[in-house]
Design a protein around this motif. Structure first.
Motif, PDB file in Angstrom:
ATOM      1  N   THR A  63       0.843  -1.194  -0.147  1.00 23.51           N
ATOM      2  CA  THR A  63      -0.010  -0.036   0.100  1.00 23.51           C
ATOM      3  C   THR A  63       0.963   1.168  -0.072  1.00 23.51           C
ATOM      4  N   ARG A  64       1.783   1.042   0.619  1.00 22.47           N
ATOM      5  CA  ARG A  64       2.918   2.300   0.767  1.00 22.47           C
ATOM      6  C   ARG A  64       3.584   2.616  -0.667  1.00 22.47           C
ATOM      7  N   TRP A  65       3.920   1.616  -1.245  1.00 22.72           N
ATOM      8  CA  TRP A  65       4.433   1.562  -2.564  1.00 22.72           C
ATOM      9  C   TRP A  65       3.484   2.274  -3.737  1.00 22.72           C
ATOM     10  N   LEU A  66       2.249   1.471  -3.490  1.00 19.03           N
ATOM     11  CA  LEU A  66       1.121   2.089  -4.376  1.00 19.03           C
ATOM     12  C   LEU A  66       0.820   3.389  -4.171  1.00 19.03           C
ATOM     13  N   GLY A  67       0.867   3.973  -2.796  1.00 20.73           N
ATOM     14  CA  GLY A  67       0.790   5.358  -2.654  1.00 20.73           C
ATOM     15  C   GLY A  67       1.714   6.194  -3.190  1.00 20.73           C
ATOM     16  N   TRP A  69       3.329   5.449  -5.925  1.00 19.96           N
ATOM     17  CA  TRP A  69       3.151   5.355  -7.306  1.00 19.96           C
ATOM     18  C   TRP A  69       1.743   6.264  -7.728  1.00 19.96           C
ATOM     19  N   VAL A  70       0.719   6.592  -6.960  1.00 19.38           N
ATOM     20  CA  VAL A  70      -0.256   7.118  -7.531  1.00 19.38           C
ATOM     21  C   VAL A  70      -0.260   8.791  -7.070  1.00 19.38           C
ATOM     22  N   GLY A  71       0.929   9.119  -6.082  1.00 23.87           N
ATOM     23  CA  GLY A  71       0.892  10.220  -5.627  1.00 23.87           C
ATOM     24  C   GLY A  71       0.168  10.592  -4.709  1.00 23.87           C
ATOM     25  N   ALA A  73       0.322  11.231  -1.329  1.00 19.35           N
ATOM     26  CA  ALA A  73       0.742  12.173  -0.223  1.00 19.35           C
ATOM     27  C   ALA A  73      -0.161  13.412  -0.515  1.00 19.35           C
ATOM     28  N   PRO A  74      -0.984  13.893   0.652  1.00 21.05           N
ATOM     29  CA  PRO A  74      -1.892  14.889   0.443  1.00 21.05           C
ATOM     30  C   PRO A  74      -1.189  16.044   0.240  1.00 21.05           C
ATOM     31  N   ASP A  75      -0.097  16.477   0.785  1.00 21.72           N
ATOM     32  CA  ASP A  75       0.634  17.505   0.735  1.00 21.72           C
ATOM     33  C   ASP A  75       1.595  17.775  -0.666  1.00 21.72           C
ATOM     34  N   GLY A  76       1.371  16.697  -1.163  1.00 22.89           N
ATOM     35  CA  GLY A  76       2.214  16.732  -2.415  1.00 22.89           C
ATOM     36  C   GLY A  76       3.584  16.287  -2.406  1.00 22.89           C
ATOM     37  N   GLY A  77       3.932  16.074  -0.996  1.00 21.43           N
ATOM     38  CA  GLY A  77       5.442  15.922  -0.763  1.00 21.43           C
ATOM     39  C   GLY A  77       5.681  14.354  -0.866  1.00 21.43           C
ATOM     40  N   PRO A  78       6.927  13.900  -0.502  1.00 22.60           N
ATOM     41  CA  PRO A  78       7.232  12.604  -0.415  1.00 22.60           C
ATOM     42  C   PRO A  78       6.730  11.541   0.799  1.00 22.60           C
ATOM     43  N   ASP A  79       6.134  12.402   1.810  1.00 20.55           N
ATOM     44  CA  ASP A  79       5.916  11.656   3.024  1.00 20.55           C
ATOM     45  C   ASP A  79       4.636  11.237   2.978  1.00 20.55           C
ATOM     46  N   LEU A  80       4.113  10.035   3.273  1.00 20.97           N
ATOM     47  CA  LEU A  80       2.988   9.358   3.302  1.00 20.97           C
ATOM     48  C   LEU A  80       2.643   9.239   4.675  1.00 20.97           C
ATOM     49  N   PRO A  81       1.247   9.001   5.209  1.00 20.20           N
ATOM     50  CA  PRO A  81       0.970   8.771   6.664  1.00 20.20           C
ATOM     51  C   PRO A  81       1.635   7.430   7.184  1.00 20.20           C
TER      52      PRO A  81
END
Length: 189
Positions: A63-67, A69-71, A73-81
């Motif tokens: 899911t992290r990799w998929l996140g 892949w589809v961008g 991160a809500p802030d447009g940055g590289p950090d996912l929750p």
């Protein structure tokens, strides 16, 4: 990470596909049994492939990799929750958020996904209709956007996170300000 799984049987054993001349051969049977052990996780993933692209069912690392892949991160940055539930929600909402990016609703949804709280948004824009030409112009003369967020326990980094998020999700031409305050506590009797 994906890898071999102890005791996982292949859904398509190679020994059943061998020609009759090798069906009784012990060496051939042991050789393909080793291949079955290596191929079983691959067959398992392919059998469940649709689950890997459903954020609520996929493993967290995928899911992290998929996140990414589809961008997602809500802030447009590289950090996912980091929290798996927030990660899954962000990935599930990514396509919808890309579609409404740059709108008030898109900004509100991105803030809600990131912080778990709906923001207060004040903007200068407006829309109207008038049967007569040259009617009054809606909204303010100068573009502006103010996002206020009331958090239960705001930290020192929350305003910076909100600023990054608003900069990425706002309409491109819109100057903005952000404010993070502590939510008023209510006492229930």
């Amino acid at each position: 990470m994906r890898g071999s799984v102890d005791g996982l049987d292949s859904s398509v054993p190679l020994s059943d596909m061998l020609p009759a001349v090798f069906a009784e051969d012990d060496l051939a049977q042991r050789f393909v049994a080793g291949l079955d052990e290596v191929l079983a996780p691959i067959h398992n993933v392919l059998d469940c492939l649709d689950s890997y692209f459903t954020p609520s069912l996929a493993p967290v690392d995928f899911t992290r990799w998929l996140g990414e892949w589809v961008g997602a991160a809500p802030d447009g940055g590289p950090d996912l929750p980091e929290d798996p539930a927030q990660l899954r929600a962000a990935v599930a909402a990514a396509v919808r958020l890309h579609r409404i990016r740059g709108t008030r609703r898109g900004l509100e949804e991105a803030v809600r996904l990131t912080f778990g709280v709906a923001p207060e948004i004040a903007e200068s824009g407006g829309a109207t209709w008038d049967a007569r030409p040259l009617g009054p112009f809606p909204g303010g003369r100068r573009p502006s956007l103010h996002v206020k967020l009331r958090l239960p326990n705001p930290g020192p980094h929350d305003e910076h996170r909100l600023e990054r998020l608003v900069a990425a999700a706002r309409p491109a031409h819109m100057p903005y300000t952000v404010q993070v305050t502590e939510a008023e506590r209510t006492t229930d009797r």
